[in-house]
Design a protein around this motif. Structure first.
Motif, PDB file in Angstrom:
ATOM      1  N   GLN A  79      35.677 -10.770  36.004  1.00 14.76           N
ATOM      2  CA  GLN A  79      35.313 -12.192  35.986  1.00 14.76           C
ATOM      3  C   GLN A  79      33.817 -12.379  36.237  1.00 14.76           C
ATOM      4  OE1 GLN A  79      37.883 -13.853  38.955  1.00 14.76           O
ATOM      5  NE2 GLN A  79      39.643 -14.039  37.562  1.00 14.76           N
ATOM      6  N   LEU A  80      33.262 -11.576  37.109  1.00 15.25           N
ATOM      7  CA  LEU A  80      31.831 -11.669  37.373  1.00 15.25           C
ATOM      8  C   LEU A  80      31.030 -11.278  36.134  1.00 15.25           C
ATOM      9  CD1 LEU A  80      29.438 -12.082  39.276  1.00 15.25           C
ATOM     10  CD2 LEU A  80      29.733  -9.706  40.054  1.00 15.25           C
ATOM     11  N   GLY A  81      31.474 -10.228  35.442  1.00 18.30           N
ATOM     12  CA  GLY A  81      30.784  -9.797  34.236  1.00 18.30           C
ATOM     13  C   GLY A  81      30.802 -10.866  33.156  1.00 18.30           C
ATOM     14  N   LEU A  82      31.967 -11.509  32.952  1.00 19.57           N
ATOM     15  CA  LEU A  82      32.074 -12.572  31.951  1.00 19.57           C
ATOM     16  C   LEU A  82      31.213 -13.782  32.318  1.00 19.57           C
ATOM     17  CD1 LEU A  82      35.921 -12.474  31.235  1.00 19.57           C
ATOM     18  CD2 LEU A  82      34.067 -11.711  29.714  1.00 19.57           C
ATOM     19  N   ALA A  83      31.250 -14.143  33.609  1.00 24.25           N
ATOM     20  CA  ALA A  83      30.453 -15.293  34.037  1.00 24.25           C
ATOM     21  C   ALA A  83      28.970 -15.018  33.881  1.00 24.25           C
ATOM     22  CB  ALA A  83      30.781 -15.629  35.494  1.00 24.25           C
ATOM     23  N   GLU A  88      23.944 -15.945  30.812  1.00 19.99           N
ATOM     24  CA  GLU A  88      22.808 -15.453  30.029  1.00 19.99           C
ATOM     25  C   GLU A  88      22.758 -16.123  28.653  1.00 19.99           C
ATOM     26  OE1 GLU A  88      19.360 -13.219  29.420  1.00 19.99           O
ATOM     27  OE2 GLU A  88      20.520 -13.660  31.230  1.00 19.99           O
ATOM     28  N   ARG A  89      23.927 -16.348  28.015  1.00 19.80           N
ATOM     29  CA  ARG A  89      23.963 -17.010  26.709  1.00 19.80           C
ATOM     30  C   ARG A  89      23.469 -18.450  26.815  1.00 19.80           C
ATOM     31  NH1 ARG A  89      28.909 -14.161  25.791  1.00 19.80           N
ATOM     32  NH2 ARG A  89      30.096 -15.996  26.500  1.00 19.80           N
ATOM     33  N   LEU A  90      23.877 -19.131  27.901  1.00 21.07           N
ATOM     34  CA  LEU A  90      23.418 -20.498  28.082  1.00 21.07           C
ATOM     35  C   LEU A  90      21.908 -20.556  28.287  1.00 21.07           C
ATOM     36  CD1 LEU A  90      26.137 -22.113  30.391  1.00 21.07           C
ATOM     37  CD2 LEU A  90      25.575 -22.763  28.048  1.00 21.07           C
ATOM     38  N   ARG A  91      21.391 -19.572  29.007  1.00 19.40           N
ATOM     39  CA  ARG A  91      19.953 -19.564  29.287  1.00 19.40           C
ATOM     40  C   ARG A  91      19.145 -19.374  28.008  1.00 19.40           C
ATOM     41  NH1 ARG A  91      15.868 -16.137  30.483  1.00 19.40           N
ATOM     42  NH2 ARG A  91      17.166 -14.309  30.073  1.00 19.40           N
ATOM     43  N   LYS A  92      19.694 -18.579  27.060  1.00 21.22           N
ATOM     44  CA  LYS A  92      18.988 -18.311  25.808  1.00 21.22           C
ATOM     45  C   LYS A  92      19.357 -19.283  24.691  1.00 21.22           C
ATOM     46  CE  LYS A  92      18.515 -13.337  26.698  1.00 21.22           C
ATOM     47  NZ  LYS A  92      18.828 -11.979  26.195  1.00 21.22           N
ATOM     48  N   SER A  93      20.324 -20.160  24.945  1.00 25.44           N
ATOM     49  CA  SER A  93      20.794 -21.075  23.900  1.00 25.44           C
ATOM     50  C   SER A  93      19.733 -22.131  23.597  1.00 25.44           C
ATOM     51  CB  SER A  93      22.094 -21.742  24.343  1.00 25.44           C
ATOM     52  OG  SER A  93      22.486 -22.714  23.394  1.00 25.44           O
ATOM     53  N   ASP A 103      26.743 -25.226  36.420  1.00 24.75           N
ATOM     54  CA  ASP A 103      28.177 -24.938  36.574  1.00 24.75           C
ATOM     55  C   ASP A 103      28.443 -23.433  36.446  1.00 24.75           C
ATOM     56  OD1 ASP A 103      28.728 -27.579  36.973  1.00 24.75           O
ATOM     57  OD2 ASP A 103      29.306 -27.971  34.880  1.00 24.75           O
ATOM     58  N   LYS A 104      27.857 -22.799  35.425  1.00 26.21           N
ATOM     59  CA  LYS A 104      28.066 -21.366  35.239  1.00 26.21           C
ATOM     60  C   LYS A 104      27.434 -20.556  36.372  1.00 26.21           C
ATOM     61  CE  LYS A 104      30.591 -21.433  31.676  1.00 26.21           C
ATOM     62  NZ  LYS A 104      32.012 -20.979  31.812  1.00 26.21           N
ATOM     63  N   LEU A 105      26.330 -21.049  36.904  1.00 22.95           N
ATOM     64  CA  LEU A 105      25.693 -20.359  38.021  1.00 22.95           C
ATOM     65  C   LEU A 105      26.608 -20.375  39.239  1.00 22.95           C
ATOM     66  CD1 LEU A 105      23.102 -18.913  38.892  1.00 22.95           C
ATOM     67  CD2 LEU A 105      22.223 -21.114  39.663  1.00 22.95           C
ATOM     68  N   ARG A 106      27.286 -21.513  39.459  1.00 23.22           N
ATOM     69  CA  ARG A 106      28.254 -21.578  40.556  1.00 23.22           C
ATOM     70  C   ARG A 106      29.445 -20.659  40.292  1.00 23.22           C
ATOM     71  NH1 ARG A 106      26.481 -27.046  40.791  1.00 23.22           N
ATOM     72  NH2 ARG A 106      27.997 -27.675  39.209  1.00 23.22           N
ATOM     73  N   ASP A 107      29.862 -20.558  39.017  1.00 25.06           N
ATOM     74  CA  ASP A 107      30.947 -19.630  38.668  1.00 25.06           C
ATOM     75  C   ASP A 107      30.554 -18.186  39.000  1.00 25.06           C
ATOM     76  OD1 ASP A 107      32.501 -21.695  37.815  1.00 25.06           O
ATOM     77  OD2 ASP A 107      32.053 -21.413  35.671  1.00 25.06           O
ATOM     78  N   VAL A 108      29.314 -17.823  38.718  1.00 23.91           N
ATOM     79  CA  VAL A 108      28.842 -16.469  39.028  1.00 23.91           C
ATOM     80  C   VAL A 108      28.875 -16.224  40.537  1.00 23.91           C
ATOM     81  CG1 VAL A 108      26.818 -14.957  39.009  1.00 23.91           C
ATOM     82  CG2 VAL A 108      27.438 -16.225  36.953  1.00 23.91           C
ATOM     83  N   GLU A 109      28.416 -17.218  41.309  1.00 26.12           N
ATOM     84  CA  GLU A 109      28.408 -17.066  42.761  1.00 26.12           C
ATOM     85  C   GLU A 109      29.827 -16.947  43.311  1.00 26.12           C
ATOM     86  OE1 GLU A 109      25.822 -16.515  44.613  1.00 26.12           O
ATOM     87  OE2 GLU A 109      24.549 -16.625  42.834  1.00 26.12           O
ATOM     88  N   ARG A 110      30.768 -17.752  42.757  1.00 21.41           N
ATOM     89  CA  ARG A 110      32.156 -17.646  43.192  1.00 21.41           C
ATOM     90  C   ARG A 110      32.739 -16.283  42.856  1.00 21.41           C
ATOM     91  NH1 ARG A 110      32.564 -23.265  41.756  1.00 21.41           N
ATOM     92  NH2 ARG A 110      33.102 -22.685  39.614  1.00 21.41           N
ATOM     93  N   SER A 111      32.398 -15.763  41.685  1.00 22.58           N
ATOM     94  CA  SER A 111      32.893 -14.440  41.287  1.00 22.58           C
ATOM     95  C   SER A 111      32.330 -13.353  42.198  1.00 22.58           C
ATOM     96  CB  SER A 111      32.517 -14.155  39.832  1.00 22.58           C
ATOM     97  OG  SER A 111      33.136 -15.085  38.957  1.00 22.58           O
ATOM     98  N   LYS A 112      31.049 -13.488  42.571  1.00 24.97           N
ATOM     99  CA  LYS A 112      30.459 -12.524  43.498  1.00 24.97           C
ATOM    100  C   LYS A 112      31.161 -12.568  44.861  1.00 24.97           C
ATOM    101  CE  LYS A 112      25.746 -12.295  41.627  1.00 24.97           C
ATOM    102  NZ  LYS A 112      24.315 -12.593  41.891  1.00 24.97           N
ATOM    103  N   SER A 113      31.452 -13.786  45.318  1.00 25.75           N
ATOM    104  CA  SER A 113      32.142 -13.937  46.599  1.00 25.75           C
ATOM    105  C   SER A 113      33.545 -13.345  46.545  1.00 25.75           C
ATOM    106  CB  SER A 113      32.202 -15.413  46.978  1.00 25.75           C
ATOM    107  OG  SER A 113      32.904 -15.585  48.186  1.00 25.75           O
ATOM    108  N   SER A 114      34.249 -13.583  45.425  1.00 26.59           N
ATOM    109  CA  SER A 114      35.604 -13.031  45.269  1.00 26.59           C
ATOM    110  C   SER A 114      35.570 -11.504  45.244  1.00 26.59           C
ATOM    111  CB  SER A 114      36.251 -13.560  43.996  1.00 26.59           C
ATOM    112  OG  SER A 114      36.385 -14.965  44.042  1.00 26.59           O
ATOM    113  N   LEU A 115      34.547 -10.941  44.567  1.00 26.59           N
ATOM    114  CA  LEU A 115      34.423  -9.491  44.493  1.00 26.59           C
ATOM    115  C   LEU A 115      34.134  -8.909  45.877  1.00 26.59           C
ATOM    116  CD1 LEU A 115      34.311  -6.910  42.827  1.00 26.59           C
ATOM    117  CD2 LEU A 115      31.886  -7.376  42.368  1.00 26.59           C
TER     118      LEU A 115
END
Length: 245
Positions: A79-83, A88-93, A103-115
């Motif tokens: 999940q962290l890898g996908l987020a 990265e795609r949003l940043r380059k879009s 929103d995606k940045l928060r998803d990454v942080e949540r995935s890091k916390s879960s990991l």
């Protein structure tokens, strides 16, 4: 002119420098007892075993929990890898949206916390599994040194807790002689000096001064001296707590 020698009789006793109670290191009911009073055992011999069904079940449970947490680590990592890829795609879009990026940045942080949480749970499960392995190993009560079983404190079916007495072992090859020697007679005793030991029963034998304890009894004005026996022909009558002169 001549030489005079005075022999002073001092009462002492034979002691075992290696003896003690062998205790249970885990809890459970006694399943088998392999040692009887008077049996000679060697270091590593199994003296008794505990009923280990519950301990085996606890180990299996801890192993299953460890597998579950390892699976959570893999899931959280994916999940962290996908987020991170979506971020990265949003940043380059070309159609960059700050709101979606946040929103995606928060998803990454949540995935890091879960990991991180899954890894901590996995470490805890690994430690609990090691403890279960130790408890299962300790279901066998093993002799820590060679000796003779001098007492048995449990029977088959008894429930023991951690630290409960199981058997007492005495190493009869580690016998020493202990005596309270008057302080005014210590000048004749130095480490290595040989003296004669006369037991109440059996043959006399020699012993060497091993140590003089640097503490004086204020009432009797004596000091404790330890002697190492020298057996040319070991007499079976020599035993711990035997009175000697």
């Amino acid at each position: 002119r001549g030489v005079e020698v005075e022999t002073v009789q001092v009462y002492g006793r034979v002691i075992a420098s290696q003896t003690g109670v062998i205790a249970a290191r885990t809890r459970g009911a006694i399943d088998t007892i392999n040692a009887r009073v008077g049996d000679r055992v060697k270091k590593g011999d199994v003296l008794a075993t505990l009923v280990s069904d519950m301990l085996q079940s606890e180990r299996a449970l801890k192993a299953a929990e460890l597998k579950e947490y390892k699976a959570k680590i893999r899931t959280a990592g994916s999940q962290l890898g996908l987020a991170a890829q979506e971020l990265e795609r949003l940043r380059k879009s070309a159609a960059f949206s700050v709101a979606r990026y946040q929103d995606k940045l928060r998803d990454v942080e949540r995935s890091k916390s879960s990991l991180a949480e899954a890894r901590a749970q996995s470490d805890q499960a690994q430690a609990e599994l090691r403890m279960a392995d130790i408890n299962l190993y300790n279901a066998r009560i093993i002799a820590p040194y060679d000796g003779v079983v001098s007492a048995r404190h449990v029977e088959v079916g008894n429930y023991v807790s951690i630290g409960a007495r199981v058997v007492t072992i005495l190493n009869d090859t580690s016998l020493e002689v202990e005596a309270e020697v008057p302080a005014n007679r210590l000048s004749g005793l130095t480490p290595g000096v040989t003296i004669k030991v006369v037991p109440e029963h059996g043959k006399s034998y020699s012993a060497k001064v091993r140590a003089i304890v640097p503490e004086e009894n204020a009432l009797s004005r004596t000091r404790l001296v330890r002697f190492t026996p020298i057996f040319t022909d070991r007499d079976a009558s020599v035993a711990a707590n035997q009175s000697v002169i």
